[in-house]
Design a protein around this motif. Structure first.
Motif, mmCIF file in Angstrom:
data_model
loop_
_atom_site.group_PDB
_atom_site.id
_atom_site.type_symbol
_atom_site.label_atom_id
_atom_site.label_comp_id
_atom_site.label_asym_id
_atom_site.label_seq_id
_atom_site.Cartn_x
_atom_site.Cartn_y
_atom_site.Cartn_z
ATOM 1 N N THR A 51 0.818 -1.212 0.000
ATOM 2 C CA THR A 51 0.000 0.000 0.000
ATOM 3 C C THR A 51 0.852 1.262 0.000
ATOM 4 O OG1 THR A 51 -0.211 -0.014 2.419
ATOM 5 C CG2 THR A 51 -1.964 -1.088 1.152
ATOM 6 N N ILE A 52 2.116 1.142 0.373
ATOM 7 C CA ILE A 52 3.031 2.284 0.299
ATOM 8 C C ILE A 52 3.760 2.286 -1.037
ATOM 9 C CG2 ILE A 52 5.177 3.242 1.213
ATOM 10 C CD1 ILE A 52 4.371 2.332 3.930
ATOM 11 N N VAL A 53 4.165 1.098 -1.469
ATOM 12 C CA VAL A 53 4.967 0.984 -2.685
ATOM 13 C C VAL A 53 4.195 1.472 -3.905
ATOM 14 C CG1 VAL A 53 6.133 -0.653 -4.223
ATOM 15 C CG2 VAL A 53 6.434 -0.827 -1.751
ATOM 16 N N CYS A 54 2.933 1.104 -4.015
ATOM 17 C CA CYS A 54 2.148 1.511 -5.197
ATOM 18 C C CYS A 54 2.074 3.026 -5.361
ATOM 19 C CB CYS A 54 0.755 0.877 -5.151
ATOM 20 S SG CYS A 54 0.793 -0.897 -5.459
ATOM 21 N N PRO A 55 1.689 3.783 -4.333
ATOM 22 C CA PRO A 55 1.675 5.236 -4.512
ATOM 23 C C PRO A 55 3.075 5.813 -4.756
ATOM 24 C CG PRO A 55 0.512 4.634 -2.504
ATOM 25 C CD PRO A 55 1.105 3.390 -3.058
ATOM 26 N N LEU A 56 4.100 5.221 -4.141
ATOM 27 C CA LEU A 56 5.459 5.705 -4.382
ATOM 28 C C LEU A 56 5.868 5.512 -5.838
ATOM 29 C CD1 LEU A 56 7.423 4.576 -1.197
ATOM 30 C CD2 LEU A 56 6.813 6.904 -1.879
ATOM 31 N N ILE A 57 5.551 4.356 -6.393
ATOM 32 C CA ILE A 57 5.875 4.106 -7.804
ATOM 33 C C ILE A 57 5.127 5.100 -8.686
ATOM 34 C CG2 ILE A 57 5.596 2.486 -9.725
ATOM 35 C CD1 ILE A 57 6.125 0.220 -7.720
ATOM 36 N N GLU A 58 3.855 5.315 -8.386
ATOM 37 C CA GLU A 58 3.079 6.268 -9.183
ATOM 38 C C GLU A 58 3.675 7.666 -9.087
ATOM 39 O OE1 GLU A 58 -1.079 5.980 -8.308
ATOM 40 O OE2 GLU A 58 -1.256 4.161 -9.504
ATOM 41 N N ARG A 59 4.079 8.039 -7.897
ATOM 42 C CA ARG A 59 4.682 9.371 -7.714
ATOM 43 C C ARG A 59 6.005 9.470 -8.457
ATOM 44 N NH1 ARG A 59 4.734 13.899 -8.417
ATOM 45 N NH2 ARG A 59 5.668 15.400 -7.030
ATOM 46 N N LEU A 60 6.832 8.419 -8.380
ATOM 47 C CA LEU A 60 8.127 8.415 -9.057
ATOM 48 C C LEU A 60 7.994 8.434 -10.579
ATOM 49 C CD1 LEU A 60 10.085 5.879 -6.815
ATOM 50 C CD2 LEU A 60 10.449 8.362 -6.964
ATOM 51 N N THR A 61 6.854 7.963 -11.066
ATOM 52 C CA THR A 61 6.634 7.955 -12.515
ATOM 53 C C THR A 61 5.844 9.169 -12.994
ATOM 54 O OG1 THR A 61 4.700 6.521 -12.271
ATOM 55 C CG2 THR A 61 6.817 5.453 -12.703
ATOM 56 N N GLY A 62 5.663 10.143 -12.112
ATOM 57 C CA GLY A 62 5.091 11.411 -12.538
ATOM 58 C C GLY A 62 3.635 11.656 -12.192
ATOM 59 N N LYS A 63 2.959 10.696 -11.606
ATOM 60 C CA LYS A 63 1.566 10.926 -11.222
ATOM 61 C C LYS A 63 1.504 11.763 -9.950
ATOM 62 C CE LYS A 63 -1.691 7.486 -12.769
ATOM 63 N NZ LYS A 63 -2.439 6.297 -12.424
ATOM 64 N N ARG A 64 0.565 12.680 -9.937
ATOM 65 C CA ARG A 64 0.333 13.464 -8.715
ATOM 66 C C ARG A 64 -0.708 12.756 -7.879
ATOM 67 N NH1 ARG A 64 2.090 17.612 -6.744
ATOM 68 N NH2 ARG A 64 0.146 18.532 -6.093
ATOM 69 N N LEU A 65 -0.421 12.633 -6.611
ATOM 70 C CA LEU A 65 -1.351 12.005 -5.687
ATOM 71 C C LEU A 65 -1.802 13.045 -4.676
ATOM 72 C CD1 LEU A 65 0.617 8.703 -5.076
ATOM 73 C CD2 LEU A 65 -1.364 9.008 -6.549
ATOM 74 N N ASP A 66 -3.089 13.019 -4.390
ATOM 75 C CA ASP A 66 -3.590 14.005 -3.440
ATOM 76 C C ASP A 66 -3.339 13.545 -2.002
ATOM 77 O OD1 ASP A 66 -5.514 12.060 -2.994
ATOM 78 O OD2 ASP A 66 -7.120 13.166 -3.956
ATOM 79 N N LYS A 67 -3.629 14.438 -1.065
ATOM 80 C CA LYS A 67 -3.390 14.143 0.348
ATOM 81 C C LYS A 67 -4.236 12.973 0.842
ATOM 82 C CE LYS A 67 -1.849 18.746 1.521
ATOM 83 N NZ LYS A 67 -2.085 19.969 2.248
ATOM 84 N N LYS A 68 -5.407 12.786 0.243
ATOM 85 C CA LYS A 68 -6.258 11.667 0.647
ATOM 86 C C LYS A 68 -5.569 10.331 0.384
ATOM 87 C CE LYS A 68 -10.646 13.990 -0.240
ATOM 88 N NZ LYS A 68 -11.853 13.996 -1.072
ATOM 89 N N ALA A 69 -4.881 10.222 -0.740
ATOM 90 C CA ALA A 69 -4.177 8.975 -1.081
ATOM 91 C C ALA A 69 -3.067 8.703 -0.070
ATOM 92 C CB ALA A 69 -3.609 9.048 -2.492
ATOM 93 N N TRP A 70 -2.304 9.737 0.285
ATOM 94 C CA TRP A 70 -1.216 9.551 1.247
ATOM 95 C C TRP A 70 -1.753 9.271 2.645
ATOM 96 C CZ3 TRP A 70 2.984 8.159 -0.819
ATOM 97 C CH2 TRP A 70 3.390 8.676 -2.038
ATOM 98 N N THR A 71 -2.861 9.899 3.009
ATOM 99 C CA THR A 71 -3.469 9.639 4.312
ATOM 100 C C THR A 71 -3.976 8.200 4.374
ATOM 101 O OG1 THR A 71 -4.115 11.958 4.511
ATOM 102 C CG2 THR A 71 -5.276 10.389 5.917
ATOM 103 N N ALA A 72 -4.636 7.753 3.321
ATOM 104 C CA ALA A 72 -5.122 6.373 3.271
ATOM 105 C C ALA A 72 -3.956 5.387 3.354
ATOM 106 C CB ALA A 72 -5.921 6.146 1.995
ATOM 107 N N THR A 73 -2.864 5.705 2.694
ATOM 108 C CA THR A 73 -1.676 4.848 2.731
ATOM 109 C C THR A 73 -1.139 4.737 4.155
ATOM 110 O OG1 THR A 73 -1.098 5.398 0.458
ATOM 111 C CG2 THR A 73 0.685 4.613 1.864
ATOM 112 N N ALA A 74 -0.982 5.864 4.802
ATOM 113 C CA ALA A 74 -0.456 5.865 6.177
ATOM 114 C C ALA A 74 -1.379 5.113 7.128
ATOM 115 C CB ALA A 74 -0.259 7.303 6.655
ATOM 116 N N LEU A 75 -2.678 5.332 7.001
ATOM 117 C CA LEU A 75 -3.630 4.639 7.880
ATOM 118 C C LEU A 75 -3.626 3.130 7.642
ATOM 119 C CD1 LEU A 75 -6.642 7.130 7.849
ATOM 120 C CD2 LEU A 75 -5.094 6.623 9.756
ATOM 121 N N ALA A 76 -3.496 2.732 6.398
ATOM 122 C CA ALA A 76 -3.461 1.298 6.084
ATOM 123 C C ALA A 76 -2.245 0.635 6.716
ATOM 124 C CB ALA A 76 -3.449 1.084 4.565
ATOM 125 N N VAL A 77 -1.103 1.270 6.617
ATOM 126 C CA VAL A 77 0.116 0.694 7.193
ATOM 127 C C VAL A 77 0.039 0.682 8.713
ATOM 128 C CG1 VAL A 77 2.603 1.025 7.461
ATOM 129 C CG2 VAL A 77 1.548 1.244 5.221
#
Length: 170
Positions: free
Chosen positions: A33-59
């Motif tokens: 759940t952390i790796v997927c958003p990181l890969i998307e961010r590293l490949t140029g996708k912008r992620l909103d704060k909701k995605a990062w909050t959901a990631t942190a809560l999941a972990v």
């Protein structure tokens, strides 16, 4: 190539289960759940704060569930860290493939399922060839059964995921 990431991820999971608790292995896998958003961010996708909050809560939630007994991660968990990386790359590559071929969800899943099945047999054959499975220990049997169970249980989910991702890109 997509299937290789998934197959090696399952092998890493089987190896991890031989040296780590099931809870630690599950927690490490949940780090996808952390790796997927990181890969998307590293490949140029912008992620909103909701995605990062959901990631942190999941972990955090997974950590509370898995390490509630007080067992801390150890050096044996390093192989387990391959799981989220490999599974994350697999999911990212699958999403990209479905963006290019949105109507191919079922065939892509069928190929993935077949390659993972063949990889599982090859993994078992490797241990058989090296004498480990001639008198298989409980650990080898358990990890093989666990990998096979994950494979069977995740195939329908992968199929549905592929179909939904494909529909989102039509």
């Amino acid at each position: 190539p997509i299937c290789g990431w998934l197959s090696i991820g399952y092998i890493a999971q089987a190896v991890c289960l031989q040296t780590c608790s099931a809870g630690a292995t599950a927690f490490l896998a949940s780090l996808t759940t952390i790796v997927c958003p990181l890969i998307e961010r590293l490949t140029g996708k912008r992620l909103d704060k909701k995605a990062w909050t959901a990631t942190a809560l999941a972990v955090l939630g997974a950590a509370c569930l898995e390490f509630g007994g007080g067992q801390a991660p150890s050096s044996a968990d390093l192989v387990g860290l391959l799981q989220p990386i490999l599974f994350g790359i697999y999911l990212w590559k699958t999403e990209n493939a479905l963006e290019e071929h949105p109507d191919q969800g079922i065939p892509i899943t069928a190929v993935q399922t077949s390659v993972v099945a063949l990889s599982s047999v090859a993994w078992w054959g490797f241990w058989q060839q090296h004498g480990v499975a001639a008198h298989p220990g409980v650990e080898v049997i358990a990890s093989t059964v666990q990998s096979s169970t994950n494979f069977v249980a995740s195939s329908p989910t992968a199929s549905l995921d592929s179909q939904q991702i494909g529909r989102a890109h039509v």
